[in-house]
Design an enzyme around this catalytic site. Structure first.
Site, mmCIF file in Angstrom:
data_model
loop_
_atom_site.group_PDB
_atom_site.id
_atom_site.type_symbol
_atom_site.label_atom_id
_atom_site.label_comp_id
_atom_site.label_asym_id
_atom_site.label_seq_id
_atom_site.Cartn_x
_atom_site.Cartn_y
_atom_site.Cartn_z
ATOM 1 N N TYR A 1 0.876 -1.100 -0.179
ATOM 2 C CA TYR A 1 -0.207 -0.169 -0.105
ATOM 3 C C TYR A 1 1.268 1.268 0.191
ATOM 4 C CZ TYR A 1 -3.456 3.953 1.329
ATOM 5 O OH TYR A 1 -4.013 4.600 1.341
ATOM 6 N N ASP B 1 -1.918 -1.531 -3.938
ATOM 7 C CA ASP B 1 -2.525 -0.396 -3.945
ATOM 8 C C ASP B 1 -1.133 0.253 -4.238
ATOM 9 O OD1 ASP B 1 -3.323 2.809 -4.494
ATOM 10 O OD2 ASP B 1 -5.039 2.221 -2.398
ATOM 11 N N HIS C 1 -11.891 1.608 -4.173
ATOM 12 C CA HIS C 1 -11.248 0.645 -5.700
ATOM 13 C C HIS C 1 -11.932 -0.834 -5.731
ATOM 14 C CE1 HIS C 1 -6.871 2.692 -5.007
ATOM 15 N NE2 HIS C 1 -7.941 3.236 -3.380
#
Length: 268
Positions: free
Chosen positions: A109, A152, A255
């Site tokens: 992330y 991500d 997302h």
């Protein structure tokens, strides 16, 4: 082997959606980002009840957090690191067996970087650039033979990874300095599996802002979520899928989940 990556934007809040996703996609391994749950409160029993008894996680209250859950045995790797001298729970690495070999799976992330793409006035953007530089240098020296990297990454690197290349060149997530840095990280030894399946000239998004209520009609998306593999795994690459329909579920993340499918018995 079906591996899903998803910025779930609060694991405990969206446990019902995770259950729906499992029923829809039947993945072997799920990598989640922005779990937003400290380790003592991680909902282990709920995850096991969903059919995923093998669990690794790093979390903190209200922010960040990553976890990997699996139907099959996994081992947390000593390659898991804190970056930029911050224990902010942005990376988790595990090992699992695939096609008779040990494979490393990294779940990332990356910092979002705030709103102003200027490291001199925006410390969040500076942190993002420092993070990208540090991980790139580390992977140059430490990339394992069989590796997968998902997560991500908060950057849409290609022209057709965003709804308007020209309008977003000065917007955090698509600025040249970010896209160049992400490409350098990719080129430490990975292949962009999503663009291996979907040509670079085709629009491909994984994120749509909460600010746009009619997100589907306007389709102002960005591809912020990624699936990378080392060339050793390319012969096994079966398909990649973006579960766009999940963005319409009740109380969704901004997302959507993305799927990497590897076939243990490829036709070479």
């Amino acid at each position: 082997m079906r591996i899903i990556s998803w910025n779930i934007n609060s694991l405990r809040l969206r446990l019902p959606l995770l259950k729906e996703l499992i029923q829809l996609a039947d993945p072997d391994i799920i990598c989640l980002q922005e779990t937003k749950v400290p380790d003592p409160l991680f909902p282990r029993d709920d995850i096991i009840a969903l059919g995923y008894p093998y669990i690794a996680y790093k979390g903190m209250k209200s922010y960040n957090g990553v976890c990997i859950i699996s139907k099959h045995p996994i081992k947390q790797s000593n390659l898991t690191r804190n970056w930029c001298n911050q224990a902010d729970c942005r990376h988790l690495a595990i090992e699992f067996e695939f096609a008779g070999q040990t494979t490393i799976l990294h779940n990332f992330y990356v910092p979002a970087g705030g709103d102003e793409p200027d490291p001199d006035i925006n410390p969040k953007f500076l942190h993002k650039l420092n993070f990208l530089n540090e991980v790139t240098e580390w992977f140059k020296a430490n990339l394992a033979h069989n590796s997968i990297l998902v997560g991500d990454l908060n950057i849409a690197p290609l022209e057709h990874d965003v709804w308007s290349h020209k309008q977003l060149l000065k917007v955090v997530s698509h600025t040249p300095i970010e896209t160049i840095n992400l490409t350098q990280w990719l080129e430490t030894g990975f292949i962009d599996a999503m663009r291996k399946i979907t040509p670079p000239d085709a629009k491909l998004y994984t994120w749509w802002s909460y600010r746009n209520k009619d997100w589907e009609k306007s389709n102002r998306g960005r591809r912020l979520d990624h699936l990378w593999i080392t060339p050793t795994l390319t012969p096994y690459l079966q398909t990649v899928k973006v579960f766009k329909e999940v963005r319409n579920w009740e109380k969704p993340s901004d997302h959507v989940p993305i799927l990497l499918e590897l076939n243990e018995n490829p036709s070479i």
